[in-house]
Design an enzyme around this catalytic site. Structure first.
Site, PDB file in Angstrom:
ATOM      1  N   LEU A  85       0.935  -1.299  -0.179  1.00  0.00           N
ATOM      2  CA  LEU A  85      -0.166   0.013   0.101  1.00  0.00           C
ATOM      3  C   LEU A  85       1.042   1.453  -0.070  1.00  0.00           C
ATOM      4  O   LEU A  85       0.382   2.286  -0.346  1.00  0.00           O
ATOM      5  CB  LEU A  85      -1.037  -0.100   1.305  1.00  0.00           C
ATOM      6  CG  LEU A  85      -1.995  -0.954   1.272  1.00  0.00           C
ATOM      7  CD1 LEU A  85      -1.647  -2.044   2.396  1.00  0.00           C
ATOM      8  CD2 LEU A  85      -3.391  -0.413   1.560  1.00  0.00           C
ATOM      9  N   THR A 137      -5.667   2.090  -7.678  1.00  0.00           N
ATOM     10  CA  THR A 137      -6.754   2.944  -7.358  1.00  0.00           C
ATOM     11  C   THR A 137      -7.702   3.172  -8.661  1.00  0.00           C
ATOM     12  O   THR A 137      -7.079   2.707  -9.832  1.00  0.00           O
ATOM     13  CB  THR A 137      -6.264   4.572  -7.201  1.00  0.00           C
ATOM     14  OG1 THR A 137      -7.258   5.305  -7.470  1.00  0.00           O
ATOM     15  CG2 THR A 137      -5.240   4.727  -8.295  1.00  0.00           C
ATOM     16  N   ASP A 138      -9.012   3.481  -8.708  1.00  0.00           N
ATOM     17  CA  ASP A 138      -9.674   3.520  -9.677  1.00  0.00           C
ATOM     18  C   ASP A 138      -9.252   4.644 -10.572  1.00  0.00           C
ATOM     19  O   ASP A 138      -9.625   4.947 -11.697  1.00  0.00           O
ATOM     20  CB  ASP A 138     -11.188   3.639  -9.527  1.00  0.00           C
ATOM     21  CG  ASP A 138     -11.700   4.972  -8.565  1.00  0.00           C
ATOM     22  OD1 ASP A 138     -10.426   5.941  -8.200  1.00  0.00           O
ATOM     23  OD2 ASP A 138     -12.631   5.277  -8.138  1.00  0.00           O
ATOM     24  N   GLU A 139      -8.525   5.759 -10.189  1.00  0.00           N
ATOM     25  CA  GLU A 139      -7.910   6.643 -10.747  1.00  0.00           C
ATOM     26  C   GLU A 139      -7.241   6.386 -12.111  1.00  0.00           C
ATOM     27  O   GLU A 139      -7.022   7.276 -12.982  1.00  0.00           O
ATOM     28  CB  GLU A 139      -7.192   8.025  -9.947  1.00  0.00           C
ATOM     29  CG  GLU A 139      -8.130   8.249  -8.928  1.00  0.00           C
ATOM     30  CD  GLU A 139      -7.664   9.706  -8.352  1.00  0.00           C
ATOM     31  OE1 GLU A 139      -6.830  10.308  -8.817  1.00  0.00           O
ATOM     32  OE2 GLU A 139      -8.058   9.867  -6.965  1.00  0.00           O
ATOM     33  N   TYR A 185      -0.204  11.941 -10.214  1.00  0.00           N
ATOM     34  CA  TYR A 185      -0.448  10.439  -9.309  1.00  0.00           C
ATOM     35  C   TYR A 185      -0.972   9.505  -9.769  1.00  0.00           C
ATOM     36  O   TYR A 185      -0.398   8.166  -9.611  1.00  0.00           O
ATOM     37  CB  TYR A 185      -1.547  10.854  -7.888  1.00  0.00           C
ATOM     38  CG  TYR A 185      -2.134   9.979  -7.438  1.00  0.00           C
ATOM     39  CD1 TYR A 185      -1.439   8.888  -6.651  1.00  0.00           C
ATOM     40  CD2 TYR A 185      -3.542   9.499  -7.528  1.00  0.00           C
ATOM     41  CE1 TYR A 185      -2.007   7.881  -5.709  1.00  0.00           C
ATOM     42  CE2 TYR A 185      -4.131   8.346  -6.837  1.00  0.00           C
ATOM     43  CZ  TYR A 185      -3.304   7.723  -6.072  1.00  0.00           C
ATOM     44  OH  TYR A 185      -3.826   6.572  -5.431  1.00  0.00           O
ATOM     45  N   LYS A 189       0.426   5.438 -10.462  1.00  0.00           N
ATOM     46  CA  LYS A 189      -0.021   4.275 -10.023  1.00  0.00           C
ATOM     47  C   LYS A 189      -0.265   3.337 -11.201  1.00  0.00           C
ATOM     48  O   LYS A 189      -0.254   2.143 -11.213  1.00  0.00           O
ATOM     49  CB  LYS A 189      -1.613   4.653  -9.318  1.00  0.00           C
ATOM     50  CG  LYS A 189      -1.289   5.317  -8.125  1.00  0.00           C
ATOM     51  CD  LYS A 189      -0.608   4.283  -6.924  1.00  0.00           C
ATOM     52  CE  LYS A 189      -1.435   3.424  -6.503  1.00  0.00           C
ATOM     53  NZ  LYS A 189      -0.834   2.559  -5.288  1.00  0.00           N
TER      54      LYS A 189
END
Ligand code: NAD
Ligand code: DAU
Length: 379
Positions: A85, A137-139, A185, A189
């Site tokens: 994480l 992440t969904d981003e 960001y 990711k």
């Protein structure tokens, strides 16, 4: 003491990581949980006070980018599972300082992958019984259209929805959705997700990736919307709403995310991706009004008392319009469901921050206050 499993959780002193560490330490006394965290501004050992003396918990202050340290640590504890994480997690910071995000999120992930690969490949049983689980992440999927601005009834079972819940478009993020990150960001990711999958496809590493929607709940660093606004309402400070407050986010209570991580770590299929979310879309401004109502109610203020704190400010650069996760695969294949209805989760969260003012004050009284003032200069 012999432990059945030795599991590294990276970023365990952060928001979501601390919930994962707590859940695993309490639920699996037969596992040793090794929390590896650099303690950046976002890492806080106070998040883990209640479990720090447990015999199956170890804390190691280290940087995941330090390959030698990671390799040594994995050997020392004969690690057979990694739940990763640790990351730089705040979009606004990534806009100001993308380098740190590439370093930690990309190089840090690569360093863990390489260390685990070297160690596991040298063992007689190699990858058998091992897991490298990467939390994403969904981003990374980019932004969805908001083509139903007034909202529609979603065409699926909404386990976490409240009255008035809406889907603000007719498309969702699926596990098959093409990556299209926009912020530094999410680009970092996305890159780390690709590295994790590449280590499976190239070397046969036993990897899993999950992509989760926005988390909320106790112990979240107060640069993020929900804890920041709860604290500002309490202190009667302005609530800086980016743009028109029309952006949509899909919210999940952090303990539900931790439970999903537990299920997927144990039962998820190697090389698979699972989306995690509660079908719980909210326009920022509507969510902010729910927070205001809840804080005012608990503090005994008249209804609507804090609405005047809403302050529209310059929008976030490249602000994604809408995120909405479809978590049907996880719900159907592994039987996970979110547990909390949203207003219930918000009330629980508001009460936690109001009851743990010391935790909040310890963060907001130091360096962070200076950062926060700079952040909003010129907005
Ligand atoms: P956070 O910022 O609260 O915590 C991050 C933790 O990582 C901190 O404890 C920090 O000290 C540690 N860390 C940072 N750089 C490190 C390094 N180089 N070496 C070791 N430790 C380091 O983040 P969070 O919100 O808990 O997010 C955790 C993970 O979940 C991240 O990977 C994030 O991308 C992902 N995620 C977050 C959300 C969300 O809504 N917060 C949603 C989906 C996915
Ligand atoms: O979707 C998952 C992501 O959720 C995670 O991967 C990230 O780590 C996590 O930080 C979160 O990203 P967001 O950018 O969505 O979260 P944040 O709390 O920063 O912002 C939520 C929404 O609120 C977003 O649309 C921006 C807006 N916002 C945020 C802040 C801090 C405001 O309007 N004002 C604010 O002051």
């Amino acid at each position: 003491m012999n432990f059945k499993r030795n599991i590294i959780v990276t970023g365990g002193a952060g928001f979501i990581g601390s919930h994962v560490v707590r859940l695993f330490v309490n639920k699996y006394p037969e596992y040793r949980i090794i929390n590896v965290d650099k303690l950046t501004y976002a890492g806080n050992l106070a998040n883990l006070k209640d479990i720090e003396d447990k015999p199956n918990y170890v804390f190691v202050k280290a940087d995941i980018c330090d390959f030698d340290a990671m390799y040594e640590l994995m050997q020392k504890y004969a690690v057979d599972g990694i739940i990763h994480l640790a990351a730089e997690s705040h979009v606004d910071r990534s806009i100001k300082d993308p380098f740190t995000f590439a370093r930690t999120n990309v190089m840090g992930t690569l360093s863990l992958l390489q260390a685990a690969k070297l160690m596991w490949e040298a063992q007689p049983e190699k990858y058998e019984g091992k897991r490298f689980y990467h939390i994403s992440t969904d981003e990374v999927y980019g932004a969805l259209q908001m083509n139903r601005p007034e909202g529609i009834e979603p065409p699926f079972k909404t386990v976490a929805s409240s009255e008035g819940h809406k889907a603000y478009g007719d498309d969702f993020f699926y596990e098959t959705t093409k990556y299209n990150p926009h912020s530094p960001y999410s680009a970092s990711k996305a890159s780390s997700d690709h590295f994790v999958r590449a280590f499976h496809d190239t070397y046969g590493m036993p990897t899993i990736v999950t992509n989760c929607s926005n988390n909320y709940g106790p112990y979240q660093f107060p640069e993020k919307l929900i804890p920041l606004f709860i604290n500002n309402i309490r202190n009667r400070k302005p609530l800086p709403v980016y743009g028109k407050g029309e952006n949509v986010r899909d919210w999940l209570f952090v303990e539900d995310h931790a439970r999903a991580i537990d299920v997927i770590f144990h039962e998820g299929k190697i090389a698979e991706t699972y989306n995690i979310g509660g079908f719980n879309e909210w326009k920022n401004i509507d969510l902010i009004k729910v927070m205001i109502k809840t804080v005012d109610k608990i503090l005994g203020n008249p209804e609507g008392h804090s609405l005047e704190l809403i302050t529209y400010v310059t929008d976030r650069l490249g602000h994604d319009a809408r995120y909405a996760i479809d978590s049907t695969k996880l719900q159907k294949e592994l039987g996970w469901e979110p547990s909390l209805q949203f207003e219930e989760g918000i009330e629980k969260t508001v009460r936690w921050y109001l009851d743990n003012q010391e935790w909040m004050d310890n963060i907001t009284s130091g360096e962070y206050e200076k950062y926060y003032q700079d952040m909003y200069k010129g907005r």
